[in-house]
Design a protein around this motif. Sequence first.
Motif, mmCIF file in Angstrom:
data_model
loop_
_atom_site.group_PDB
_atom_site.id
_atom_site.type_symbol
_atom_site.label_atom_id
_atom_site.label_comp_id
_atom_site.label_asym_id
_atom_site.label_seq_id
_atom_site.Cartn_x
_atom_site.Cartn_y
_atom_site.Cartn_z
ATOM 1 N N GLY A 181 0.815 -1.208 0.000
ATOM 2 C CA GLY A 181 0.000 0.000 0.000
ATOM 3 C C GLY A 181 0.847 1.256 0.000
ATOM 4 N N VAL A 182 1.942 1.234 0.766
ATOM 5 C CA VAL A 182 2.857 2.376 0.790
ATOM 6 C C VAL A 182 3.473 2.587 -0.595
ATOM 7 C CG1 VAL A 182 5.005 3.271 1.762
ATOM 8 C CG2 VAL A 182 3.370 2.099 3.242
ATOM 9 N N ALA A 183 3.891 1.492 -1.232
ATOM 10 C CA ALA A 183 4.524 1.597 -2.554
ATOM 11 C C ALA A 183 3.558 2.176 -3.588
ATOM 12 C CB ALA A 183 5.022 0.223 -3.006
ATOM 13 N N PHE A 184 2.352 1.649 -3.659
ATOM 14 C CA PHE A 184 1.407 2.131 -4.664
ATOM 15 C C PHE A 184 0.898 3.524 -4.329
ATOM 16 C CE2 PHE A 184 1.539 -1.971 -6.521
ATOM 17 C CZ PHE A 184 1.087 -1.796 -7.818
ATOM 18 N N GLY A 185 0.840 3.862 -3.047
ATOM 19 C CA GLY A 185 0.491 5.220 -2.677
ATOM 20 C C GLY A 185 1.494 6.216 -3.235
ATOM 21 N N ASN A 186 2.763 5.878 -3.143
ATOM 22 C CA ASN A 186 3.806 6.756 -3.695
ATOM 23 C C ASN A 186 3.775 6.803 -5.207
ATOM 24 O OD1 ASN A 186 5.711 7.965 -1.598
ATOM 25 N ND2 ASN A 186 5.551 5.851 -0.862
ATOM 26 N N ILE A 187 3.511 5.675 -5.856
ATOM 27 C CA ILE A 187 3.467 5.653 -7.314
ATOM 28 C C ILE A 187 2.369 6.581 -7.827
ATOM 29 C CG2 ILE A 187 2.919 4.216 -9.324
ATOM 30 C CD1 ILE A 187 4.287 1.884 -7.862
ATOM 31 N N VAL A 188 1.204 6.518 -7.194
ATOM 32 C CA VAL A 188 0.073 7.329 -7.650
ATOM 33 C C VAL A 188 0.255 8.796 -7.271
ATOM 34 C CG1 VAL A 188 -2.416 7.705 -7.376
ATOM 35 C CG2 VAL A 188 -1.512 5.376 -7.586
ATOM 36 N N HIS A 189 0.750 9.051 -6.071
ATOM 37 C CA HIS A 189 0.865 10.413 -5.560
ATOM 38 C C HIS A 189 2.011 11.181 -6.208
ATOM 39 C CE1 HIS A 189 -0.477 13.373 -2.717
ATOM 40 N NE2 HIS A 189 0.710 13.509 -2.168
ATOM 41 N N GLY A 190 3.036 10.440 -6.658
ATOM 42 C CA GLY A 190 4.192 11.082 -7.270
ATOM 43 C C GLY A 190 5.384 11.103 -6.336
ATOM 44 N N ASN A 239 5.406 9.310 3.491
ATOM 45 C CA ASN A 239 4.544 10.478 3.613
ATOM 46 C C ASN A 239 3.147 10.057 4.067
ATOM 47 O OD1 ASN A 239 2.837 10.062 0.982
ATOM 48 N ND2 ASN A 239 4.975 9.812 0.342
ATOM 49 N N PRO A 240 2.332 10.991 4.546
ATOM 50 C CA PRO A 240 1.012 10.632 5.106
ATOM 51 C C PRO A 240 0.111 9.873 4.132
ATOM 52 C CG PRO A 240 1.590 12.863 5.736
ATOM 53 C CD PRO A 240 2.647 12.416 4.779
ATOM 54 N N TYR A 241 0.079 10.293 2.861
ATOM 55 C CA TYR A 241 -0.780 9.620 1.884
ATOM 56 C C TYR A 241 -0.365 8.164 1.706
ATOM 57 C CZ TYR A 241 -2.994 8.514 -2.599
ATOM 58 O OH TYR A 241 -3.712 7.917 -3.607
ATOM 59 N N ALA A 242 0.936 7.917 1.556
ATOM 60 C CA ALA A 242 1.414 6.555 1.349
ATOM 61 C C ALA A 242 1.208 5.691 2.594
ATOM 62 C CB ALA A 242 2.894 6.579 0.967
ATOM 63 N N LEU A 243 1.439 6.251 3.777
ATOM 64 C CA LEU A 243 1.234 5.492 5.007
ATOM 65 C C LEU A 243 -0.243 5.134 5.191
ATOM 66 C CD1 LEU A 243 3.622 7.407 7.437
ATOM 67 C CD2 LEU A 243 3.979 5.151 6.410
ATOM 68 N N ASN A 280 0.193 8.541 -16.956
ATOM 69 C CA ASN A 280 1.467 8.402 -16.265
ATOM 70 C C ASN A 280 1.636 6.972 -15.771
ATOM 71 O OD1 ASN A 280 2.321 11.260 -16.237
ATOM 72 N ND2 ASN A 280 0.528 11.545 -14.945
ATOM 73 N N VAL A 281 2.873 6.573 -15.584
ATOM 74 C CA VAL A 281 3.150 5.327 -14.884
ATOM 75 C C VAL A 281 3.897 5.611 -13.577
ATOM 76 C CG1 VAL A 281 3.145 3.881 -16.949
ATOM 77 C CG2 VAL A 281 5.281 4.952 -16.204
ATOM 78 N N MET A 282 4.537 6.780 -13.510
ATOM 79 C CA MET A 282 5.221 7.200 -12.297
ATOM 80 C C MET A 282 5.415 8.714 -12.350
ATOM 81 S SD MET A 282 8.389 5.142 -10.604
ATOM 82 C CE MET A 282 8.733 5.277 -8.856
ATOM 83 N N PRO A 283 4.486 9.483 -11.794
ATOM 84 C CA PRO A 283 4.579 10.947 -11.871
ATOM 85 C C PRO A 283 5.747 11.494 -11.056
ATOM 86 C CG PRO A 283 2.370 10.212 -11.244
ATOM 87 C CD PRO A 283 3.270 9.038 -11.111
ATOM 88 N N SER A 284 6.251 12.638 -11.479
ATOM 89 C CA SER A 284 7.298 13.338 -10.736
ATOM 90 C C SER A 284 6.661 14.436 -9.902
ATOM 91 C CB SER A 284 8.324 13.950 -11.694
ATOM 92 O OG SER A 284 9.233 14.771 -10.987
#
Length: 334
Positions: free
Chosen positions: A131-140, A158-162, A271-275
């Motif tokens: 969940g943390v990994a995919f949260g970061n992928i989507v959030h950037g 970060n809070p979103y990924a956690l 996107n597949v991995m936003p910056s």
Amino acid sequence: MELHDVWFVLIAVLWTGYFFLEGFDFGVGVLTKLLARNRPERRVLINTIGPVWDGNEVWLLSAGGATFAAFPEWYATLFSGFYLPLLLILVCLIIRGVAFEYRAKRPEENWQRNWEHAIFWTSLLPAFLWGVAFGNIVHGVKIDQDFEYVGDLWDLLNPYALLGGLVTLTLFTFHGAVFTALKTVGEIRERARKLASRVGLVTAVLALLFLLWTQVDGGDGKSLVAFVVAVAALVLALVANQAGREGWSFALSGVTIVAAVAMLFLTLFPNVMPSSLNEDWGLTVTNASSSPYTLKIMTWCAVIATPIVLLYQGWTYWVFRKRIGTQHISDPVH
């Protein structure tokens, strides 16, 4: 639709299948400490997923392999930037597989207890970290103009990924509790249903917050539909579980996972991995993909191999479809 778009969809399908199937066996692994009261009950839980857990991991291998072949830039940036979390997940999956196979090799209580601890922790940690990994992928994340990750480990926490990690952990645990109720008989079945109700309520709150955050942050009309389906399915899964309809509850918890993952990928595309540093530096289905010829060959291979894998895995679930209980444990020592 271009082939790189097709493979984005196929990779989304592979991850969805992985989270649907591996989700409930991660949940069962967590329940070996939360639900089982003694060693025979822990063995019942392990036996519910014993014939299928390794087949479920094929979806992860397929998703990783497809990403490497179809989107090599995505794969390179993802695995270099998320090296430590993904390494921890890999170590957990290795230890988890060994624990399933070695737990009953010796009758000593300490031996079995230690492997049972390993099953619990190596189920809980990946359920959270995915969940943390995919949260970061989507959030950037911090990607520079060379498509390289320039952040550090703390940037990933970060809070979103956690929050995403808590959602996958609780959702998989709920999914596993419903699966346990579907696959067992007797007292453990009733306790699994009661635990599913409690965990499901926590899951509903966390999932609503996370998916709403996702929709507000970058969603559109399609992701909104997936959001509504995910929330509605989770509520109906709780209702079905309360009514003792384990089959419907399991199916609906699966729909929740499918819709939630679909929402994440719909939010992500193209996107597949936003910056997070500059939107022009993000990886997309266009700048991260392989050549059209490579994608064409991969498509033909997928058309031939996928039906065979699905048929074999479906046959496995059919063969081991019956419920089990402590009365089916011939040797309570193991």
